[in-house]
Design an enzyme around this catalytic site. Sequence first.
Site, mmCIF file in Angstrom:
data_model
loop_
_atom_site.group_PDB
_atom_site.id
_atom_site.type_symbol
_atom_site.label_atom_id
_atom_site.label_comp_id
_atom_site.label_asym_id
_atom_site.label_seq_id
_atom_site.Cartn_x
_atom_site.Cartn_y
_atom_site.Cartn_z
ATOM 1 N N GLY A 48 0.875 -1.166 0.000
ATOM 2 C CA GLY A 48 0.000 0.000 0.000
ATOM 3 C C GLY A 48 0.909 1.211 0.000
ATOM 4 O O GLY A 48 1.850 1.278 -0.792
ATOM 5 N N CYS A 80 6.006 -5.449 0.355
ATOM 6 C CA CYS A 80 6.160 -4.125 -0.253
ATOM 7 C C CYS A 80 6.123 -3.011 0.818
ATOM 8 O O CYS A 80 7.090 -2.870 1.552
ATOM 9 C CB CYS A 80 5.141 -3.935 -1.366
ATOM 10 N N ILE A 137 5.452 -3.238 -7.565
ATOM 11 C CA ILE A 137 4.734 -1.970 -7.794
ATOM 12 C C ILE A 137 5.369 -0.893 -6.906
ATOM 13 O O ILE A 137 5.229 -0.943 -5.681
ATOM 14 C CB ILE A 137 3.230 -2.107 -7.457
ATOM 15 N N ARG A 138 6.072 0.043 -7.510
ATOM 16 C CA ARG A 138 6.792 1.074 -6.747
ATOM 17 C C ARG A 138 7.459 0.436 -5.514
ATOM 18 O O ARG A 138 7.289 0.876 -4.384
ATOM 19 C CB ARG A 138 5.852 2.225 -6.353
ATOM 20 N N HIS A 178 4.633 -8.444 -4.534
ATOM 21 C CA HIS A 178 3.279 -8.679 -4.011
ATOM 22 C C HIS A 178 2.828 -10.130 -4.273
ATOM 23 O O HIS A 178 2.175 -10.380 -5.290
ATOM 24 C CB HIS A 178 2.286 -7.754 -4.715
ATOM 25 N N GLU A 180 0.443 -11.620 -3.041
ATOM 26 C CA GLU A 180 -1.028 -11.711 -2.971
ATOM 27 C C GLU A 180 -1.687 -11.324 -4.288
ATOM 28 O O GLU A 180 -2.889 -11.501 -4.446
ATOM 29 C CB GLU A 180 -1.552 -10.838 -1.813
HETATM 30 N N1 GLN Z 1 6.033 2.867 -2.587
HETATM 31 C C1 GLN Z 1 5.150 2.426 -1.558
HETATM 32 C C2 GLN Z 1 5.562 2.963 -0.204
HETATM 33 O O1 GLN Z 1 6.438 3.724 -0.085
HETATM 34 C C3 GLN Z 1 5.078 0.916 -1.506
HETATM 35 C C4 GLN Z 1 4.383 0.415 -2.725
HETATM 36 C C5 GLN Z 1 3.602 -0.841 -2.518
HETATM 37 O O2 GLN Z 1 3.362 -1.300 -1.410
HETATM 38 N N2 GLN Z 1 3.151 -1.377 -3.623
HETATM 39 O O3 GLN Z 1 4.980 2.627 0.776
#
Ligand code: GLN
Length: 196
Positions: A48, A80, A137-138, A178, A180
């Site tokens: 998140g 993440c 994802i990021r 991720h 999940e």
């Molecule tokens: N870039 C997000 C953060 O700094 C993490 C991204 C993710 O959980 N998909 O929390």
Amino acid sequence: MPKTVGVLALQGASREHTAALEKLGANVLQVRMPEHLRGLEALVIPGGESTTISMLLESSGTFEPLAHLISEGLPVLGTCAGMILLAKDVIDGRPDQKSFAQIDITVRRNGFGRQIASFESDLKISGFTAPFRGVFIRAPLVQSCDPSVETLATIELDGGGQSTVLCRQRNVTVSSFHPELTDDLRIHQMFLENLA
Ligand code: GLN
């Protein structure tokens, strides 16, 4: 006996983790407040936005009691943003973002660069025969790991070298991807199998 597993549900991909754990037969509880921590045998901290989750952990009064449980040995899987929230050192975090500092790694938030913010990669994971599709994802980039941290998977970096994407120390397991978000339940299964 099914295990009672909490999923931190303040923000982020809690629904997908809940579905994966329920498919594996766990009794899953959503954690939003300190009283939801009672009776948990394990906890998942989802992906998140780590800054938002950190803020909500504080405002709900959940940070301190959860920090205590993790330091006492509650098994935790962080994915993440969850990895960022568990890492000992965070680079490029917001100054007011807090971490449980329960795994001896240094991570850089959004460390894979904005232009390749999201990508997928087939990962070779220690103990798995077939590759695992990693969805990033990021994602945080693990910049260093203490030797006492067990690395379970790495990724080749574009600029050369490699970086840890799945690792474990004592009761804390973290991934920068991720698990999940795929149908592959093997990481959740490994986490549940390791519960005492
Ligand atoms: N870039 C997000 C953060 O700094 C993490 C991204 C993710 O959980 N998909 O929390």
